[in-house]
Motif scaffolding. Structure first.
Motif, PDB file in Angstrom:
ATOM      1  N   ALA A 328       0.837  -1.208   0.000  1.00 41.41           N
ATOM      2  CA  ALA A 328       0.000   0.000   0.000  1.00 41.41           C
ATOM      3  C   ALA A 328       0.871   1.258   0.000  1.00 41.41           C
ATOM      4  O   ALA A 328       0.573   2.241  -0.693  1.00 41.41           O
ATOM      5  N   VAL A 331       2.362   1.753  -3.529  1.00 41.98           N
ATOM      6  CA  VAL A 331       1.363   2.329  -4.439  1.00 41.98           C
ATOM      7  C   VAL A 331       1.141   3.811  -4.123  1.00 41.98           C
ATOM      8  O   VAL A 331       1.032   4.646  -5.030  1.00 41.98           O
ATOM      9  N   GLY A 423       1.107  -0.371 -10.707  1.00 41.29           N
ATOM     10  CA  GLY A 423       0.072  -0.353  -9.675  1.00 41.29           C
ATOM     11  C   GLY A 423      -0.826  -1.570  -9.737  1.00 41.29           C
ATOM     12  O   GLY A 423      -1.263  -2.088  -8.703  1.00 41.29           O
ATOM     13  N   ALA A 424      -1.128  -2.046 -10.958  1.00 35.34           N
ATOM     14  CA  ALA A 424      -1.965  -3.240 -11.099  1.00 35.34           C
ATOM     15  C   ALA A 424      -1.303  -4.450 -10.442  1.00 35.34           C
ATOM     16  O   ALA A 424      -1.957  -5.255  -9.773  1.00 35.34           O
ATOM     17  N   TYR A 426       0.953  -4.396  -7.954  1.00 31.83           N
ATOM     18  CA  TYR A 426       0.989  -4.232  -6.503  1.00 31.83           C
ATOM     19  C   TYR A 426      -0.384  -4.491  -5.879  1.00 31.83           C
ATOM     20  O   TYR A 426      -0.482  -5.069  -4.793  1.00 31.83           O
ATOM     21  N   HIS A 427      -1.450  -4.071  -6.553  1.00 28.36           N
ATOM     22  CA  HIS A 427      -2.793  -4.360  -6.046  1.00 28.36           C
ATOM     23  C   HIS A 427      -3.073  -5.866  -6.080  1.00 28.36           C
ATOM     24  O   HIS A 427      -3.725  -6.400  -5.170  1.00 28.36           O
ATOM     25  N   ILE A 430      -1.491  -7.453  -3.101  1.00 26.34           N
ATOM     26  CA  ILE A 430      -2.270  -7.238  -1.881  1.00 26.34           C
ATOM     27  C   ILE A 430      -3.409  -8.254  -1.797  1.00 26.34           C
ATOM     28  O   ILE A 430      -3.678  -8.825  -0.731  1.00 26.34           O
ATOM     29  N   LEU A 431      -4.079  -8.521  -2.927  1.00 30.74           N
ATOM     30  CA  LEU A 431      -5.150  -9.522  -2.946  1.00 30.74           C
ATOM     31  C   LEU A 431      -4.609 -10.911  -2.603  1.00 30.74           C
ATOM     32  O   LEU A 431      -5.246 -11.678  -1.862  1.00 30.74           O
TER      33      LEU A 431
END
Length: 466
Positions: A328, A331, A423-424, A426-427, A430-431
């Motif tokens: 987070a 990002v 960013g895609a 890194y997200h 996180i998932l």
């Protein structure tokens, strides 16, 4: 002589059969492994993507190629355990050929980079193929050398000192990563292709020197152990017994998910700092040192928790949660324009990854008490390394696809810059970390009975897979 081991932390790792000087010399093979890891994932990937213009998906695939051999680590360890030789050596042949693979890959790499730079009339695919072969050779050497080297250290150490011996070896791996990262950053501060080639060639020479010094007169010849007529246990039988326990299977799934989550950004963190935050080659190369320092602190914290009877599944969950905050921050660094947030996020990635790896490894070591230790630890290493390789390749592909869509305007006016692709990824990480928490949650509800005074549960990382 009056100074206690409290102020000499590795003095108690020595024994009569493995004096401290010999132990420190043996640990040099971990320094060479750390140096190769930093070179592949911390320097070359950024140079190939940013300076040489190689597509990120192709670089990610190349960096993932060394992990093709990762599932074979259990087999490599099994083969070195049961090696048949009239010379009486079990570990020496594997360490030697692993060192030769490392040297061969690093010797081939400069020629591939010359072709990739366009300083040749040869087709582009020749340089790409040469780089892929070089990465593959270095990966094979890393896995072979480290597996056999850690097994040799375990053979030479006594039962009382073995945990502290392998702690020293693991810390030497991190020290090698930190020192190499700083050294490469200093040498490449004034970047040019010729300097990069000289650095890679020097790394190959240093690898052979370190590994030869580490190997010299370490393993005694024992023909009785390598007798071709000895019975060898079957690999399939012990594997089937291990997989009968559903908790073990769940633990391996969680370990794979977490390893994928923490490693998907391995080839993207440095290019992200370069393209999005305008950091130099030297600055992005030092990111590996920062991440390794975080892992070192995570290792120290894990050791204090587990030595006091801490629950390893909960420790792994804490590491996954730290990873959520880490990504987070990474990002958030772009819209905030904050390099400090990016650096702290990088540190937390190493810290959370260290907690997670140590927690799952300690849990699998508890499983190994009721099974064959080699197969249990080998399964953990194979799952985590394979998940790492798949995640690295997938992350590069996602970055390229999303970046192309963003540049063409198909994602809307808010997502048009280079940060969209990163960013895609890194997200998505996180998932994956949330999925890891879901899988490992039921295991953390039941306290794993590991007494704080049990020697086998001290964080020794015996036969640490990598």
């Amino acid at each position: 002589m009056s100074v206690g081991t409290k102020f000499l932390p590795f003095a108690d790792a020595a024994s009569a059969q493995l004096p401290l000087g010999r132990l420190l010399r043996l640990s040099l093979f971990q320094v060479s492994v750390g140096m190769a890891m930093v070179l592949l994932t911390g320097t070359l990937n950024r140079v190939m993507i940013v300076e040489l213009g190689v597509p990120a998906w192709l670089v990610a695939l190349m960096v993932a190629l060394p992990l093709v051999f990762a599932p074979l680590r259990a087999l490599i360890g099994h083969k070195s355990d049961t090696h048949r030789s009239v010379l009486g050596w079990r570990r020496v042949p594997y360490i030697w050929f692993g060192s030769m693979f490392q040297f061969g890959g690093l010797a081939l790499m400069p020629f591939a980079l010359i072709l990739l730079s366009g300083d040749s009339s040869s087709p582009a695919w020749i340089g790409q193929a040469g780089a892929a072969v070089a990465f593959l050779l270095v990966g094979a050497g890393i896995h072979t050398t480290q597996t056999a080297g850690l097994a040799l250290a375990s053979d030479l150490a006594s039962d009382e000192t073995r945990p502290r011996v392998v702690v020293l070896l693991y810390l030497m791996l991190l020290a090698g990563m930190v020192f190499s990262s700083l050294m490469f950053g200093w040498l490449l501060s004034d970047f040019n292709t010729l300097t990069l080639i000289q650095v890679i060639q020097g790394a190959g020479v240093v690898t052979m020197l370190l590994n030869v010094v580490a190997l010299w007169k370490q393993e005694a010849r024992n023909p009785a152990v390598t007798d071709p007529e000895r019975d060898r246990p079957k690999f399939s039988d012990t594997w089937a017994e291990l997989m009968q326990n559903r908790s073990t299977a769940r633990l391996l799934v969680a370990a794979g998910l977490g390893a994928a989550a923490f490693s998907m950004q391995d080839v993207l963190l440095e290019p992200y700092g370069a393209e999005v935050l305008s950091m130099s080659v030297a600055e992005t190369t030092r990111l590996s040192a920062l991440s390794a320092f975080g892992a070192l602190l995570g290792f120290a914290y894990s050791s204090s928790q587990l030595s006091g009877g801490g629950e390893p599944h909960r420790l792994a969950g804490t590491g996954a949660l730290a990873g959520v905050f880490a990504f987070a921050l990474v990002v958030f660094a772009y819209p905030a324009g904050s390099t400090a947030a990016f650096l702290f996020g990088t540190f937390l990635i190493g810290f959370g990854g260290g907690l997670f790896s140590v927690g799952t490894l300690t849990a699998i070591m508890a499983v190994a008490r009721n099974h064959d230790g080699g197969i249990a630890l080998g399964a953990w290493g194979a799952v985590t390394a394979t998940a790492t390789g798949a995640a690295v390749a997938f992350g590069g592909a996602v970055r390229d696809v999303v970046s192309n869509l963003a540049e063409s305007g198909q994602l809307g006016p808010a997502l048009t810059g280079p940060a969209a692709g990163y960013g895609a990824v890194y997200h998505f990480e996180i998932l994956l970390l949330f999925a890891t928490l879901i899988v490992i949650g039921p295991l953390a509800r039941h306290t794993l009975a590991i007494p704080a005074t049990t020697p086998s549960t001290k964080l020794g990382l015996a036969a640490y897979p990598g």
